[in-house]
Design an enzyme around this catalytic site. Structure first.
Site, PDB file in Angstrom:
ATOM      1  N   ARG A 157      10.910  -1.308   4.775  1.00  0.00           N
ATOM      2  CA  ARG A 157      10.708  -1.077   5.812  1.00  0.00           C
ATOM      3  C   ARG A 157       9.733  -3.002   5.665  1.00  0.00           C
ATOM      4  O   ARG A 157       9.321  -3.574   7.308  1.00  0.00           O
ATOM      5  CB  ARG A 157       8.596  -1.294   5.301  1.00  0.00           C
ATOM      6  CG  ARG A 157       7.476  -1.115   5.760  1.00  0.00           C
ATOM      7  CD  ARG A 157       6.408   0.103   5.590  1.00  0.00           C
ATOM      8  NE  ARG A 157       5.482  -0.159   3.963  1.00  0.00           N
ATOM      9  CZ  ARG A 157       4.600   0.637   3.965  1.00  0.00           C
ATOM     10  NH1 ARG A 157       4.420   0.776   4.649  1.00  0.00           N
ATOM     11  NH2 ARG A 157       4.455   0.970   2.196  1.00  0.00           N
ATOM     12  N   TYR A 212       0.669  -6.305  -4.698  1.00  0.00           N
ATOM     13  CA  TYR A 212       0.096  -5.835  -5.408  1.00  0.00           C
ATOM     14  C   TYR A 212       1.759  -6.296  -6.577  1.00  0.00           C
ATOM     15  O   TYR A 212       3.137  -6.693  -6.563  1.00  0.00           O
ATOM     16  CB  TYR A 212       1.431  -4.244  -5.434  1.00  0.00           C
ATOM     17  CG  TYR A 212      -0.069  -2.982  -5.116  1.00  0.00           C
ATOM     18  CD1 TYR A 212      -1.059  -3.313  -5.291  1.00  0.00           C
ATOM     19  CD2 TYR A 212       0.639  -1.822  -4.860  1.00  0.00           C
ATOM     20  CE1 TYR A 212      -2.110  -2.198  -4.961  1.00  0.00           C
ATOM     21  CE2 TYR A 212       0.171  -1.050  -4.223  1.00  0.00           C
ATOM     22  CZ  TYR A 212      -1.066  -1.168  -4.545  1.00  0.00           C
ATOM     23  OH  TYR A 212      -2.286  -0.211  -4.264  1.00  0.00           O
ATOM     24  N   ARG A 225      -5.986  -1.408   4.258  1.00  0.00           N
ATOM     25  CA  ARG A 225      -6.315  -0.609   3.792  1.00  0.00           C
ATOM     26  C   ARG A 225      -7.485   0.140   4.700  1.00  0.00           C
ATOM     27  O   ARG A 225      -7.546   1.313   4.341  1.00  0.00           O
ATOM     28  CB  ARG A 225      -7.711  -0.977   2.318  1.00  0.00           C
ATOM     29  CG  ARG A 225      -7.096  -1.714   1.049  1.00  0.00           C
ATOM     30  CD  ARG A 225      -6.175  -1.116   0.793  1.00  0.00           C
ATOM     31  NE  ARG A 225      -5.666  -1.220  -0.730  1.00  0.00           N
ATOM     32  CZ  ARG A 225      -4.895  -0.951  -1.489  1.00  0.00           C
ATOM     33  NH1 ARG A 225      -4.501   0.359  -1.160  1.00  0.00           N
ATOM     34  NH2 ARG A 225      -4.535  -1.614  -2.478  1.00  0.00           N
ATOM     35  N   GLU A 330      -4.951  12.121  -2.756  1.00  0.00           N
ATOM     36  CA  GLU A 330      -4.861  10.385  -1.812  1.00  0.00           C
ATOM     37  C   GLU A 330      -5.960  11.117  -0.341  1.00  0.00           C
ATOM     38  O   GLU A 330      -5.697  12.403   0.116  1.00  0.00           O
ATOM     39  CB  GLU A 330      -3.817  10.250  -1.498  1.00  0.00           C
ATOM     40  CG  GLU A 330      -4.093   8.818  -0.965  1.00  0.00           C
ATOM     41  CD  GLU A 330      -2.249   8.349  -0.421  1.00  0.00           C
ATOM     42  OE1 GLU A 330      -2.032   7.967  -1.403  1.00  0.00           O
ATOM     43  OE2 GLU A 330      -2.043   7.935   0.891  1.00  0.00           O
TER      44      GLU A 330
HETATM   45  C1  3EB Z   1      -2.160   3.047  -2.471  1.00  0.00           C
HETATM   46  O1  3EB Z   1      -3.184   2.092  -2.610  1.00  0.00           O
HETATM   47  C2  3EB Z   1      -1.680   4.178  -2.655  1.00  0.00           C
HETATM   48  O2  3EB Z   1       2.562   2.563   1.254  1.00  0.00           O
HETATM   49  O3  3EB Z   1       1.480   3.054   3.415  1.00  0.00           O
HETATM   50  C3  3EB Z   1      -1.156   4.109   0.225  1.00  0.00           C
HETATM   51  C4  3EB Z   1      -1.429   3.872   1.389  1.00  0.00           C
HETATM   52  C5  3EB Z   1      -0.624   4.403  -0.503  1.00  0.00           C
HETATM   53  C6  3EB Z   1      -0.199   3.523   2.561  1.00  0.00           C
HETATM   54  C7  3EB Z   1       2.675   3.107   1.943  1.00  0.00           C
HETATM   55  C8  3EB Z   1       0.156   3.918   0.080  1.00  0.00           C
HETATM   56  C9  3EB Z   1       0.485   3.437   1.599  1.00  0.00           C
HETATM   57  O4  3EB Z   1      -1.377   2.003  -3.305  1.00  0.00           O
HETATM   58  C10 3EB Z   1      -0.560   4.290  -1.812  1.00  0.00           C
END
Ligand code: 3EB
Length: 342
Positions: A157, A212, A225, A330
């Site tokens: 991605r 991250y 988010r 989730e």
């Molecule tokens: C997180 O907060 C949980 O890889 O597109 C949430 C929303 C999560 C999107 C993505 C991953 C994704 O990391 C996982």
């Protein structure tokens, strides 16, 4: 699922959820304004009349038979296909759906190819701004060639974003979710895109996913988010939201507490949206999807969810793995009703 209940000004984009069998009986005129469909069923089924349909190979958990989400625009839509990608667009919003098997060249390559063809199509059609992307990956937590499949997906991605000169951090990344699917399912990527850029939101309780640390994989996930836009009316898309504070997963062995943490994160995002001029949306104004790793957790999670949101909460419960092995639940959400983005 009823549409807006409190709205002076509904967005020019609506979401309806209905069983597949009901959709099959709708007349051609009903389909004219439909942008696209996502169908949740372990086994993919017959095609719909010339409408992009994301076949998401997961089971629904609360007894609904093959629930389908139907996205509808404001006007009659144009449609087209580019390879495996099927799109429909109404002048403001484009829906695109694509499934790609990853057995030949691997998941990283399939992910990159899916996003590259998505970007090429969006750029060519004049809807360059991704608003919301959904990703479903078979056996998302399984290790393959020494790397968890979700982490390989993240590499593919991000490389596609970079190859198309798109930012991989900050305001230009879309809201998203990435969940599991049935073993052997093709990679499914479906998305909403816009002519005008939406506003990306971050959660002050969480490290931005694109920042991250490397312990979660060699490439960070490329998503925001939440995304806020105004298409005839205000619309907010809250990404898949888990029990993560900072960058750490919390309450690994307590699905009820994970659910409460998710709801605190969603509340924080509603607050961020308000700070950006969005209406004072509450949890009860949201259309939610709740993903559970274990079907047996349904009652516990639904109880916590209804306590927080109310018994008329609009939620679709789906059985899917979450992208970290220590996460059990989730929740994602959309707010499509009422007020104005100032
Ligand atoms: C997180 O907060 C949980 O890889 O597109 C949430 C929303 C999560 C999107 C993505 C991953 C994704 O990391 C996982």
């Amino acid at each position: 699922m009823q549409p807006c209940h409190s709205s002076a000004r509904p967005a020019a984009l609506t979401l309806e959820t209905a069983p597949a069998a009901e959709l099959a009986a709708r007349p051609a005129s009903w389909w004219a304004g439909v942008l696209g469909v996502a169908r949740y069923a372990a086994q993919p089924r017959v095609a719909l009349p010339d409408v992009p349909c994301a076949e998401v190979q997961v089971d629904a958990l609360d007894g609904s038979a093959e629930p389908c989400e139907v996205w509808r625009g404001a006007r009659r839509a144009d449609a087209g296909r580019v390879g495996a990608l099927h799109w429909r667009a109404d002048g403001d919003v484009l829906f695109a759906a694509q499934t790609l098997h990853d057995d030949e060249h691997g998941l990283e390559a399939a992910s990159r190819a899916a996003y590259e063809s998505l970007f090429a199509t969006l750029d060519a059609l004049g809807y360059p701004h991704l608003l919301r992307v959904w990703n479903h990956i078979g056996e998302i937590n399984a290790e393959q060639d020494g790397l968890e499949r979700y982490r390989s997906f993240n590499i593919g991605r991000q490389n596609a974003f970079l190859a198309h000169g798109r930012g991989v951090a900050g305001g230009s990344v879309p809201a998203a979710s990435a969940l599991g699917a049935q073993a052997g399912a093709a990679l499914a990527v479906y998305a909403l895109a816009l002519r005008e850029a939406p506003r990306a939101l971050e959660n002050p309780r969480q490290t931005s996913a694109y920042h991250y640390p490397a312990q979660y994989g060699p490439r960070a996930p490329t998503f925001s988010r939440a995304a806020l836009t105004d298409i005839g009316g205000p619309a907010l898309f809250i990404s898949g939201t888990a029990s993560i504070v900072g960058h750490r997963s919390l309450h690994a062995d307590d699905v009820a507490e994970q659910t409460r943490e998710v709801l605190r994160n969603i509340e924080a995002l509603l607050q961020q949206a308000r700070a950006q001029g969005a209406p004072a949306w509450q949890l009860r104004d949201l259309d939610c999807k709740v993903y559970l790793r274990h079907a047996a957790d349904l009652d516990r999670v639904r109880h916590v969810f209804r306590q927080a949101v109310g018994t008329d909460a609009r939620a679709l419960y789906l059985h899917a793995d979450i992208c970290r092995a220590d996460l059990q639940v989730e929740i994602e959400a959309a707010a499509l009703c009422g007020g104005q983005v100032s």
